[in-house]
Enzyme design. Structure first.
Site, PDB file in Angstrom:
ATOM      1  N   GLU A 317       0.825  -1.211   0.000  1.00  0.00           N
ATOM      2  CA  GLU A 317       0.000   0.000   0.000  1.00  0.00           C
ATOM      3  C   GLU A 317       0.860   1.263   0.000  1.00  0.00           C
ATOM      4  O   GLU A 317       0.614   2.209   0.744  1.00  0.00           O
ATOM      5  CB  GLU A 317      -0.966  -0.014   1.193  1.00  0.00           C
ATOM      6  CG  GLU A 317      -1.920  -1.199   1.151  1.00  0.00           C
ATOM      7  CD  GLU A 317      -2.984  -1.217   2.236  1.00  0.00           C
ATOM      8  OE1 GLU A 317      -2.753  -0.633   3.308  1.00  0.00           O
ATOM      9  OE2 GLU A 317      -4.041  -1.831   2.004  1.00  0.00           O
ATOM     10  N   ASP A 396      -8.354  -9.047   4.278  1.00  0.00           N
ATOM     11  CA  ASP A 396      -8.124  -7.892   5.149  1.00  0.00           C
ATOM     12  C   ASP A 396      -9.144  -7.805   6.274  1.00  0.00           C
ATOM     13  O   ASP A 396      -9.992  -6.913   6.258  1.00  0.00           O
ATOM     14  CB  ASP A 396      -8.158  -6.604   4.294  1.00  0.00           C
ATOM     15  CG  ASP A 396      -7.599  -5.411   5.050  1.00  0.00           C
ATOM     16  OD1 ASP A 396      -7.060  -5.606   6.158  1.00  0.00           O
ATOM     17  OD2 ASP A 396      -7.695  -4.283   4.534  1.00  0.00           O
ATOM     18  N   GLU A 424     -12.364  -2.000  12.327  1.00  0.00           N
ATOM     19  CA  GLU A 424     -12.421  -1.341  11.019  1.00  0.00           C
ATOM     20  C   GLU A 424     -13.586  -1.864  10.171  1.00  0.00           C
ATOM     21  O   GLU A 424     -14.338  -1.082   9.600  1.00  0.00           O
ATOM     22  CB  GLU A 424     -11.089  -1.549  10.285  1.00  0.00           C
ATOM     23  CG  GLU A 424     -11.100  -0.989   8.880  1.00  0.00           C
ATOM     24  CD  GLU A 424      -9.755  -1.142   8.159  1.00  0.00           C
ATOM     25  OE1 GLU A 424      -8.799  -1.672   8.759  1.00  0.00           O
ATOM     26  OE2 GLU A 424      -9.677  -0.717   6.993  1.00  0.00           O
TER      27      GLU A 424
HETATM   28  C1  GCV Z   1      -2.368   0.604   8.357  1.00  0.00           C
HETATM   29  C2  GCV Z   1      -6.041  -2.076   5.682  1.00  0.00           C
HETATM   30  C3  GCV Z   1      -6.422  -0.765   6.317  1.00  0.00           C
HETATM   31  C4  GCV Z   1      -5.253   0.197   6.324  1.00  0.00           C
HETATM   32  C5  GCV Z   1      -4.078  -0.475   7.038  1.00  0.00           C
HETATM   33  C6  GCV Z   1      -3.740  -1.759   6.291  1.00  0.00           C
HETATM   34  C7  GCV Z   1      -2.615  -2.545   6.937  1.00  0.00           C
HETATM   35  O1  GCV Z   1      -5.852  -1.916   4.326  1.00  0.00           O
HETATM   36  O2  GCV Z   1      -7.536  -0.214   5.649  1.00  0.00           O
HETATM   37  O3  GCV Z   1      -5.658   1.370   6.991  1.00  0.00           O
HETATM   38  O4  GCV Z   1      -2.953   0.369   7.085  1.00  0.00           O
HETATM   39  O5  GCV Z   1      -4.876  -2.586   6.273  1.00  0.00           O
HETATM   40  O6  GCV Z   1      -2.909  -3.527   7.581  1.00  0.00           O
HETATM   41  O7  GCV Z   1      -1.460  -2.179   6.788  1.00  0.00           O
END
Ligand code: GCV
Length: 712
Positions: A317, A396, A424
């Protein structure tokens, strides 16, 4: 002589209360003073020395001051006591009763088949005559034992209580905070945080409330957590500096958490040699890069000698990583591990690596496959102080995912299982969603087939060499710590599972309730307990019922991930699709006709998941694209299941709210009001989910609800 010892017996009986950390503005969570009543009314002797023994003394002294008990620390005269907490190698005391209790403890240890040691964190609790005795080899064991006594309340003093031996199954029981030092323009102070600001940072600086951090450490220790990373895995410039210029800020936090046995870890950027060191490269094969990591790490340990290590999100990411230099993740992790090795530190290297610039038209790329494809070939290549940190599912942290196949694919690698306590995707601490049953299913899953080793065994490893459990924290500077007061139970449960992944989630929830809502502090303890169980026990499945169906996942609002948006990610680059059309829904991940993801499992599950006929209902749409008329094992069709579960989910939430209202006047009004307000939002949001999902699939399929309920 120390602060608690006096040659004058009268003085020693009434030791002063140590400086308290109780802040009336902050909810005490699972450590309200009332939970210490049984302990605090006793005569307690603590014997041993060390920083964590001082913490034990502080705790006992506070409790005894409040509830009329007495405390002695290693007295040099004989005393009558009810509870003895002692380090096994501490000197003999001039009290025959205490020494007899010590001998009884040693005998109980032999009877329980324990080897000669209790370990760094273990303890033994037994009765000896009129005494309760707690033995430990190390101060941390005494601290965990003390919190166990608190959990047991009066039962710890029951003459008929049989001896118990407790050692943590997992050595490292860790929380990751996704807290930013500087406020991120999109993610704010805490990424995916639903409980206010950070406990540690505010607007680019340390928040400075050390008493709050200490109180936090106390709560974590009481649940069993012993490690914490204090900044987000997405590392910006302000966060990168924690490793160097701002190390003092980290040292200060470490100093406050140390008395509770918690080690501090840091998330670092793989590009640190460039962004902090001014080097032209972060290539792990470059000698200057290796030297930079070695020197920087040495300076960290000079300042924080019990520093835990680094957490790294690399090539994920947008975070930098070894791919930039044509290296793989073992090359990348090993250079940091080499720098940490002389000090006993570890690298938690995250396996959350996938292509987040996917083309939705390309059916051959499957995000679920990515971690296995990247990491399984690297098994055996990581240094022994690398822990590969793997999210429990392949995508995720969805409400329902299969267990990640990476967890069964790397026998020569230390693996940590990563869970998400911050909600989340499970209601963002506005919905009641108790995650204990979900995590328990994950930890009990046997990836090589029923009866075989479990995910808990993988995290434990042979002879305790596994990587442990890690979870993303759900806490912030909110007065209730977690926004939703009932979300405290998720944090508590995580700590307890990390101590013992085989615990029963309902029993753990019960512990949490008894501590948080002490029976002696409410008019009708039975009503409170029953109501909390009715609301919380099945709340994860209720949440599942009114959100994305049958394991297909996502369908959330893009960006903030709250509330329904069925096609929100359907044409996006993130690779989280459901492929609904007029005929059917789901992702074909079979070997025969799909992406082949099912083939990443060991044979037993690869076969089960391969066919819609054998795939468990709750994961059907994760693994298969099926017609709406496909008949589930439950006997229902997919479309009717969608309608039924969504109507049922909203009804269940409505009942939850009604039940909660029966507690008005029974519990702390502030807790009551906060939960009541959130349940209103949960009913609203669940209704929105139900109506959008049902309407969407009715419009796609054209198949009406067999029970004729209203679909918009
Ligand atoms: C910290 C998901 C979340 C992101 C997070 C990522 C991760 O994509 O939406 O906010 O980033 O996981 O675990 O690194």
């Amino acid at each position: 002589m120390n602060a608690y010892e006096s040659t004058d017996l009268e003085e020693s009986m009434f030791v002063a209360e140590p400086p308290g950390v109780e802040d009336p503005r902050v909810h005490p969570a699972w450590l309200p003073p009332e939970a210490f009543r049984a302990l605090g009314a006793r005569r307690v002797l603590v014997h041993g020395d060390g920083l964590l023994v001082d913490t034990v003394l502080d705790e006992v002294t506070r409790a005894c001051t409040r509830y009329g008990g007495r405390v002695w620390h290693s007295p040099s005269w004989d005393v009558d006591v009810d509870l003895v907490l002692l380090l096994r190698d501490a000197d003999e005391l001039p009290s025959s009763a205490v020494e007899a209790a010590r001998s009884a403890g040693e005998a109980a240890l032999v009877d329980l088949g324990g080897d000669a040691t209790l370990g760094d964190e273990g303890f033994l609790l037994t009765r000896a005559g009129d005494l309760t005795v707690l033995l430990a080899d190390a101060p941390a064991g005494l601290l965990y034992g003390l919190f166990h006594v608190v959990r047991l309340c009066a039962a710890a003093f029951d003459p008929a209580r049989p001896p118990e031996l407790h050692r943590p199954a997992l050595r490292r029981r860790m929380l990751n905070h996704w807290d930013n030092v500087a406020v991120h323009p999109v993610m704010g102070q805490v990424e995916r945080g639903y409980a206010g600001g950070s406990i540690f940072w505010a607007g680019g600086r340390p928040r400075g409330d050390l008493a709050r951090i200490r109180e936090y450490g106390r709560l974590l220790a009481a649940s069993g957590i012993n490690a914490i990373s204090v900044n987000n895995v997405n590392v910006g410039h302000a966060e990168a500096l924690l490793l160097t210029d701002r190390l003092n800020d980290v040292a200060q936090i470490a100093g406050v958490l140390r008395p509770y046995g918690i080690r501090v870890h840091l998330s670092v950027t793989f590009a640190a040699p460039v962004v902090l060191g001014g080097l032209p490269t972060a290539d792990p094969f470059d000698e200057d890069v290796r030297a930079w990591w070695a020197a920087t790490t040495r300076r960290v340990y000079e300042r924080i000698d019990d520093f835990g290590g680094y957490v790294v999100k690399a090539d994920s990411e947008g975070q930098p990583g070894p791919f930039t230099y044509g290296r793989d993740h073992a090359d990348g992790a090993n250079v940091l591990a080499e720098a940490l090795a002389p000090y006993g530190g570890v690298v938690h290297w995250r396996a959350f690596v996938y292509n987040h610039h996917q083309d939705w038209r390309d059916r051959s790329t499957d995000r679920a496959r990515a971690a296995y494809d990247h990491f399984a070939p690297l098994d055996g290549r990581f240094r022994t102080n690398v822990v590969l940190q793997v999210k429990f599912g392949p995508v995720d942290f969805q409400t329902r995912e299969p267990v990640s196949p990476v967890l069964a694919a790397m026998p020569a690698t230390r693996i940590a299982v990563e869970l998400q306590v911050t909600q989340e995707y499970t209601g963002q601490q506005r919905h009641v969603c108790h995650l204990g049953p979900c995590w328990s299913e994950v930890l009990r899953f046997a990836p090589w087939g029923p009866g075989g080793r479990t995910i808990a065994d993988v995290a434990t490893g042979e002879a305790g060499t596994g990587g442990g459990l890690v979870a993303v924290a759900n806490t912030g500077d909110d007065p209730f710590w977690t926004g939703h007061p009932l979300a405290q139970a998720n944090l508590y449960t995580f700590g307890r599972f990390a101590w013992d992944p085989r615990l029963d989630p309902t029993a753990v929830l019960d512990e949490w309730m008894t501590l948080t809502f002490p029976p002696s502090a409410t008019a009708d303890p039975e009503l409170v307990r029953r109501t909390l169980h009715e609301i919380m026990d099945d709340s994860w499945r209720t949440y599942e019922r009114y959100t994305a169906p049958l394991g297909v996942g996502f369908m959330v609002h893009p960006g903030d991930h709250y509330g329904p948006d069925v096609d929100g990610y359907e044409y996006s680059r993130w690779g989280t699709y459901h492929f609904a059309d007029r005929d059917g829904v789901g992702v074909d991940r079979s070997r025969a006709t799909g992406t082949g993801f099912a083939g990443q499992y060991p044979p037993y599950w690869a076969d089960v998941y391969e066919s819609p006929q054998t795939c468990p209902d709750e994961l059907l749409l994760f693994f298969h694209h099926v017609p709406y008329t496909h008949v589930l094992h439950s006997g229902s069709t997919v479309i009717q299941h969608i309608y039924d579960t969504h109507f049922a989910g909203v009804e269940e939430v409505t009942v939850m709210r009604r039940r909660w209202r029966t507690l008005n006047g029974m519990i702390d009004p502030a807790v009551y009001e906060r939960v009541a307000e959130r349940l209103d939002e949960q009913v609203r949001s669940a209704t929105e989910w139900r109506d959008q999902i049902n309407t969407y699939f009715f419009r796609k399929s054209g198949i009406p609800d067999a029970r004729g309920r209203r679909i918009h």
